[in-house]
Enzyme design. Structure first.
Site, PDB file in Angstrom:
ATOM      1  N   CYS A  67     -34.710  82.051 -19.772  1.00  0.00           N
ATOM      2  CA  CYS A  67     -34.963  82.972 -20.849  1.00  0.00           C
ATOM      3  C   CYS A  67     -35.567  82.350 -22.490  1.00  0.00           C
ATOM      4  CB  CYS A  67     -34.259  84.161 -20.854  1.00  0.00           C
ATOM      5  SG  CYS A  67     -32.436  83.753 -21.391  1.00  0.00           S
TER       6      CYS A  67
ATOM      7  N   ARG B 123     -26.317  70.996 -21.246  1.00  0.00           N
ATOM      8  CA  ARG B 123     -27.188  69.843 -21.689  1.00  0.00           C
ATOM      9  C   ARG B 123     -26.520  68.856 -22.582  1.00  0.00           C
ATOM     10  NH1 ARG B 123     -33.176  70.883 -21.825  1.00  0.00           N
ATOM     11  NH2 ARG B 123     -33.346  69.838 -23.693  1.00  0.00           N
TER      12      ARG B 123
ATOM     13  N   ALA C 200     -32.133  80.988 -23.504  1.00  0.00           N
ATOM     14  CA  ALA C 200     -31.894  79.612 -23.176  1.00  0.00           C
ATOM     15  C   ALA C 200     -33.001  78.650 -23.954  1.00  0.00           C
ATOM     16  CB  ALA C 200     -32.336  79.437 -21.751  1.00  0.00           C
TER      17      ALA C 200
END
Lengths: 474, 501
Positions: free
Chosen positions: A61, A95, A64
């Protein structure tokens, strides 16, 4: 229409048969057989359109995109997940945007900071608490250079005025307080989150940093998130080329670097998808040219070095040639080492950002062929850049569903698949060699001369692992 | 060919030089200033400031409701978790669970966007149910919500009814549902709500003759090894049982070169028949409270909670099973108990008097406190972000049962940044927590024993049971061998470096 294209189209139609009519009609627009010339009109895929409900899209989304990609990696900003606990929790340290600094003291990249909305916040609004939260954070983290407020779904729906809170705090703290309206229901994917986040960088950060002196060789490295240290490997090369990297966006980025990027002579863009917005702005506002480059695999690296050098004087152009000459033997040695085990192997890619096209050259350097590729959240300009990179009849897929990925795998029998964590383990069960190509399966860097050997080693260990041979297929 | 990756590359001089050069543009504070602030964050003064905060969580140890709901739903045979709301949430649930289990996780979203925010999510629900049913052929679709659907007030019951009326899904397809806003409770609440929703739906109209079985509700338990252990033990006792919900094969399925969308789970027929069991035993209290209330009231069953972590807890568990079924605890299990106790006695010198900090979900913490004290360990800081007042009382009651609990202080609603302050101002010997607790390990140098959820950075830990006597043995190994590793590290260059311990 060529045979290759016809055959692929037929296969796509077969796969689509499983869908209900409406979904089938929609999905048909997103899947095509590649025409490298871009001439065949039916070979172009539609993109950046809403996913069908209930079909297991791989997409995320806007939040994100803003948190995980653009703002999250900025190290000396406190990035607040404003809303309930979940979004911040699941994007926490996921990440691998490496950075230097002392976490919790002068850098905050791998922390999860949230206003943790409760029911009363939904009913009465969260603005008041947000203001108090900013003050609490200011007290606990005096070395923070900025705060970013990333709004989650409920914040937008209940209509909290985070802009007003930010404005007030910005004055009080004399530092940027950045409201980012990246509620997850906005737009159709991460991509809008990139755009929204870039806009807030433009409005709150850009042009406000300090740079004592400029040189003719100043560049900004844009769209590298330093996954496994990628940006550092790239920066090393740019510096060797004789350039001065005054800003890194946004892997290992500091607020000041982002504030001085407009002083670069050229913006060098690796991930075009997430960062073209800000480059276009700097071009319009400050007249800074920008150019895309690709540091995956020697072929693309050599091309990119020459392309980057072309923006500068002969001294840089000479350095580019010298660098290519210097590193070529090492790159050839890597190819010599790994090509025998990888030659002729077929790869299927389904990733985000730049990787569905940028990595193709690196696979080809190793003698591998990419037979299918697609983007989670690409736009038509991404696909236009992809068609010429691939063979005729290769599968191009946009916003592919888990079902489609599995069916294409069955029919194309790739020797290796590169995609994300949600896809990884179903491929392990299928017994198809798989590499997580969002965060390099915790390896890396993959960019640049230092990255290619790691890339080659990892692809080899993926395709040629003896573990695949242990599976007793029934 | 020697290939250097990030582990080595960035320690090389050219990179270290690069990092220095980069600082010119970073406008970062001086090293002295950073050091000064770093030291300040370790003080009592900072701790006081830190504990004053009311409006922000820093490194909280909890997830949100729908994650617990989809986890619960996935433990039923052929069940597709179906989430009404914005699509990013499901991407996060799937990646979070996949990262922990190293397994595929199946769930769909209705991908609601701005138009749904204005007009409601009915259309998304209708198309979503049709697509999911047609494409993935589930035996059951278990619906829960995200924040978005809750804020705009989507009515799941009415939507599902409409879907049936319109023929989008078959009349007889079970579609249980649960409202799971992320701004209420946490992952454990979502598990509870979904479990209640599913049991309500599948057992409707199924009250009949007693089936002689026992139901076990494990709760938000992310150890696949626990489920297998439970089944093994009940089989040894020859107790017929139904596990609600059995996630073991979903999150730990064999590799046969085939990808199965639904690789196991509690058979729906067994779930439906659970209403006719002799009794229901929950292994966690806080993640099953509504479910257990419902079972006691609506099914009229004996519904007790008995978490089998540690020796005494496991004893109680078997005593209760024995009482309900009339079957004695077999010698085989008694032998396991003996072996676990033997191991604890053998290892006790290395745990006795060691001070521990703990962080995690409430039920896990209760079990661990109890177990540590059985070993002579001292729980000192107990941080539970998603613990409530009742949990506080329960934890304090357990601590008060043993002299080793005297130092224990329970902090509910607090997070790992609070715990950091506690660990600096009142240091402990060991830390027990999930992978995110490694920030605390790095900052304070306190060795981390990884127990809980999520466990992202060590492989396969969740495959080893931590319940029952075998689980106690595993806990002993995890803890004592961390203690010994640490001892070796510290004595590496001293005369006390030993081979035999």
């Amino acid at each position: 229409m060529s045979t290759a294209i016809k055959e692929t189209q037929k296969m796509i139609e077969e796969v689509l048969d499983a869908y209900p009519e409406k979904a089938k009609k929609d999905r048909a627009k997103h899947l095509a057989a590649n025409d490298p010339t871009g001439q065949c009109s039916t070979c172009q895929v539609k993109s950046n359109i809403k996913s069908r409900p209930g079909v297991m899209t791989v997409r995320g989304c806007a939040y994100a995109g803003a948190k995980g990609v653009v703002w999250g990696p900025v190290k000396d900003q406190i990035t607040i997940s404003h809303g309930p606990v979940g979004c911040g929790q699941y994007s926490w340290w996921s990440r691998r945007n490496y950075y230097n600094g002392q976490t919790g003291i002068d850098t905050f990249g791998t922390m999860h900071i949230t206003t943790d909305f409760q029911e009363k916040d939904i009913v009465y609004g969260g603005d008041k608490n947000l203001d108090a939260a900013l003050h609490e954070l200011k007290g606990l983290f005096p070395l923070a250079k900025s705060m970013g407020i990333l709004s989650e779904c409920p914040v937008g729906l209940i209509g909290d005025d985070i802009e007003a809170v930010s404005k007030k705090a910005e004055k009080e703290f004399s530092m940027p307080i950045v409201p980012v309206r990246c509620e997850g229901f906005r737009g159709v994917s991460q991509s809008l989150g990139h755009h929204i986040a870039n806009d807030t960088i433009r409005d709150h950060i850009l042009g406000k940093g300090q740079l004592d002196k400029s040189t003719p060789y100043d560049v900004a490295l844009i769209g590298d998130y330093n996954i496994g240290g990628d940006a550092w490997a790239s920066r090393k090369m740019l510096e060797e080329l004789g350039l001065r990297v005054i800003a890194q966006w946004t892997g290992d980025a500091s607020i000041n670097e982002m504030g001085i990027a407009h002083k670069a002579k050229v913006n060098l863009v690796h991930c075009y998808r997430s960062m073209n917005y800000i480059c276009r702005h700097m071009e319009e506002q400050y007249g800074i040219p920008w150019t895309e480059f690709n540091f995956f695999g020697p072929t693309k690296i050599y091309q990119s070095l020459r392309k980057i050098a072309s923006y500068f004087d002969d001294s840089i152009k000479e350095k580019a040639e010298k660098m290519i000459e210097k590193y070529k033997p090492a790159m050839d040695a890597v190819i010599e080492e790994f090509k025998p085990g990888l030659e002729g192997k077929r790869v299927m890619l389904y990733v985000g950002g730049l990787r569905p096209r940028h990595t193709i050259g690196a696979y080809e350097d190793l003698g591998m062929e990419v037979v299918a590729s697609g983007y989670e959240f690409g736009h038509s300009d991404d696909y236009k850049r992809t068609y010429p990179e691939m063979k005729e009849g290769a599968v191009i897929m946009d916003d592919a569903t888990l079902y489609e990925l599995e069916e294409f795998t069955r029919r194309l029998s790739p020797d290796m698949v590169g995609s994300g964590i949600k896809e990884k383990y179903s491929y392990h069960k299928l017994g198809v060699p798989f590499r997580q190509m969002h965060s390099w399966d915790y390896s890396g860097p993959y960019h640049g001369f230092d990255g290619f050997p790691v890339f080659a080693r990892d692809m080899d260990m993926t395709v040629n692992s003896p573990t695949w041979g242990l599976i007793r297929r029934k | 060919m020697k290939i250097k990756d990030h582990n080595e590359l960035f320690q090389e001089q050219e990179y270290l030089d690069q990092f220095e050069r980069k600082k010119e543009f970073e406008n970062c504070p001086s090293a002295e200033e950073v050091q000064r602030i770093a030291e300040w964050t370790k003080t009592e003064e900072y701790r006081e400031l830190n504990f004053k905060r009311q409006n922000i969580k820093i490194n909280p140890a909890k997830a949100c409701q729908p994650l617990g709901a989809v986890f619960c739903a996935s433990g039923f045979e052929g069940t597709l978790p179906f989430v009404q709301g914005a699509q990013g949430c499901v991407a996060y649930f799937r990646s979070h669970l996949s990262r922990h289990f190293k397994e595929p996780m199946t769930a769909v979203s209705t991908s609601m966007t701005e138009d749904a925010a204005v007009f409601g999510g009915l259309n998304n629900m209708l198309e979503g149910l049709e697509n999911a049913h047609t494409l993935y052929h589930p035996k059951m679709l278990a619906v829960c919500t995200t924040c978005m659907a809750e804020v705009i007030g989507d009515d799941l019951n009415a939507y599902i009814r409409t879907a049936r009326e319109k023929g989008v899904i078959p009349q007889d397809l079970p579609v249980p549902f649960a409202h799971t806003p992320s701004f209420v409770g946490s992952n454990i609440t979502g598990y509870d709500n979904m479990m209640k929703g599913i049991l309500t739906a599948v057992t409707a109209g199924r009250k009949g003759e007693p089936n002689g079985k026992i139901n076990i509700v494990p709760g938000f338990d992310t150890y696949t090894g626990n489920y297998r252990e439970l089944k093994r033990l009940l089989d040894i006792m020859e107790v017929k049982h139904t596990i609600l919900a059995d996630v073991s094969d979903i999150y730990d399925s064999p590799n046969s070169g085939k990808y199965k969308l639904y690789p196991g789970g509690t058979p729906l027929e067994d779930a439906a028949d659970s209403i006719n069991a002799l009794a229901t035993i929950a292994l966690q209290k806080y993640s099953t409270s509504k479910t257990m209330d419902y079972i006691a009231k609506e099914w009229g069953q004996s519904a007790v909670t008995l978490p089998p972590i540690g020796i005494k807890n496991t004893d109680r568990f078997f005593e209760e099973i024995s009482k309900i079924t009339g079957k004695p605890v077999p010698q085989e299990i008694e032998n396991e108990r003996g072996r676990a106790v033997d191991a604890m006695i053998d290892s006790h010198p290395y745990v006795h008097g060691k001070r521990f900090a703990l962080v995690g979900d409430p039920d896990l913490l209760l079990g661990l406190i109890s177990f540590l004290m059985e070993m002579g360990g001292i729980p000192v800081h107990i941080v539970c972000t998603n613990g409530d007042k009742k949990f506080l009382e329960d934890a304090e009651a357990i601590l008060s049962e043993s002299p080793f609990g005297r130092e224990g202080k329970v902090y509910t609603g607090k997070d790992m940044w609070h715990l950091r302050s506690l660990m600096f101002t009142d240091p402990v010997d060991f830390l027990i927590g999930n992978s995110y607790a490694k920030l605390l390990w790095r900052d304070t140098g306190t060795p981390l024993i990884r127990i809980g959820f999520p466990l992202f950075d060590r492989h396969h830990l969740h495959r080893y049971p931590i319940i029952g006597y075998q689980g106690a043995l595993n806990l002993v190994s995890l803890i004592v061998n961390t203690v010994l590793d640490e001892m070796d590290r510290k004595t590496m260059n001293t005369t006390s470096f030993d081979v035999i311990r």
